[in-house]
Design an enzyme around this catalytic site. Structure first.
Site, PDB file in Angstrom:
ATOM      1  N   SER A   1     -40.792 -26.018 -44.779  1.00 41.33           N
ATOM      2  CA  SER A   1     -40.183 -27.155 -44.092  1.00 41.33           C
ATOM      3  C   SER A   1     -40.767 -27.407 -42.716  1.00 41.33           C
ATOM      4  O   SER A   1     -40.893 -28.560 -42.288  1.00 41.33           O
ATOM      5  CB  SER A   1     -38.671 -26.942 -43.981  1.00 41.33           C
ATOM      6  OG  SER A   1     -38.085 -26.790 -45.261  1.00 41.33           O
TER       7      SER A   1
ATOM      8  N   HIS B   1     -37.685 -26.648 -38.254  1.00 47.59           N
ATOM      9  CA  HIS B   1     -37.958 -28.076 -38.407  1.00 47.59           C
ATOM     10  C   HIS B   1     -38.408 -28.692 -37.085  1.00 47.59           C
ATOM     11  O   HIS B   1     -39.398 -29.429 -37.025  1.00 47.59           O
ATOM     12  CB  HIS B   1     -36.708 -28.798 -38.906  1.00 47.59           C
ATOM     13  CG  HIS B   1     -36.377 -28.482 -40.332  1.00 47.59           C
ATOM     14  ND1 HIS B   1     -35.418 -29.173 -41.045  1.00 47.59           N
ATOM     15  CD2 HIS B   1     -36.879 -27.556 -41.188  1.00 47.59           C
ATOM     16  CE1 HIS B   1     -35.337 -28.689 -42.271  1.00 47.59           C
ATOM     17  NE2 HIS B   1     -36.207 -27.695 -42.372  1.00 47.59           N
TER      18      HIS B   1
END
Length: 287
Positions: free
Chosen positions: A191, A237
């Protein structure tokens, strides 16, 4: 009355705001060949139109200066393959392999003497955790995002630069997760690198004067999910997004005469920042 969309002369399904500086035909990122000023289309480059140079002197280049290749998805396919191979291996081997690949700061392992984690000298976890997934929905979402975002970026940056972007953004996300997450909390998945690709896509679209609204909406939606759903590493992230954006900016805005220096210098600078973050956290956990 709305203006009619302008599409690439070689790819009629792709809208573009860039034209060849010689023949003025509209060209998309796959067809852009970097010139001393602006971009040329492949036909003008192959004939050395008006330059007095041989075709060899005008080797087709991407918007970031990378070599134009026949398959602009090769690195994307390779990254997909590595992620899927690791997922299959984890499925058959079990939790022991997951535990060995996961990013973790410092934790006691009842199956081993002492502690495990990055702070215990297992630096490889900063890299291996980028390719490890445990849930089918997790790898499914990340691989769909990689397949959607990867090819356009790979075509625009070139293979080496695209791979560097993916890896440095992933390391940046993992470094921030290592710094801010509880020391015994495990983090895994691509991610961070995917968010880095999202940031890079925004930078590239801005550079090419494309409509920014779709990528801004997608980024906002992903950030909403990141900060509202439990079990998601917002640190990875956010770190990947910031590092990917910085690296992409250096790659697509580097001046032609100092392109390699600026592009690889930006990557090196981000790696130095990542190393500093990791060292600070390691000293903190071992202090």
């Amino acid at each position: 009355m709305e203006d009619q969309a302008v599409c690439c002369y070689r790819h009629p399904d792709r809208e573009t705001g860039v034209r060849c500086v010689r023949c003025e035909r509209p060209i998309c990122p796959d067809c852009m060949v970097s010139a001393s000023v602006g971009f040329q289309c492949p036909e003008c480059v192959s004939t050395g139109s008006g330059t007095g140079q041989s075709p060899r002197a005008n080797t087709p280049r991407t918007v970031a200066g990378g070599a134009v290749t026949a398959d602009p998805r090769l690195v994307t396919k390779a990254l997909l393959g590595v992620n899927l191979a690791v997922f299959i291996a984890v499925y058959f081997v079990g939790d022991s392999l997951t535990d060995a690949l996961t990013l973790i700061g410092k934790a006691y392992d009842p199956n081993l003497p002492g502690e495990v984690g990055v702070a215990n000298g297992q630096w490889y976890r900063l890299l291996t955790s980028m390719f490890a997934h445990q849930e089918i929905w997790h790898i499914g979402f990340n691989m769909l995002s990689l397949w959607w975002l990867g090819p356009p970026l790979e075509a625009a940056l070139g293979r080496a630069r695209f791979l560097a972007l993916f890896l440095v953004a992933g390391l940046g996300g993992n470094a921030l997760a290592y710094l801010l997450s509880p020391q015994n909390m495990g983090t895994l998945g691509a991610s961070g690198a995917i968010f880095g690709m999202l940031g890079a896509t925004a930078v590239l679209m801005r550079r090419l004067n494309y409509d920014m609204r779709p990528v801004i909406a997608l980024l906002a939606l992903n950030l909403l999910f990141t900060f509202t759903f439990a079990g998601i590493s917002w640190q990875a992230h956010l770190g990947g997004l910031v590092v990917g954006t910085v690296v992409a900016y250096g790659m697509v805005h580097a001046p032609r005469d100092k392109r390699a220096l600026v592009q690889w210098g930006t990557c090196a600078l981000m790696l130095l920042v990542i190393a500093a973050v990791v060292i600070v956290r390691t000293v903190q956990l071992n202090g």
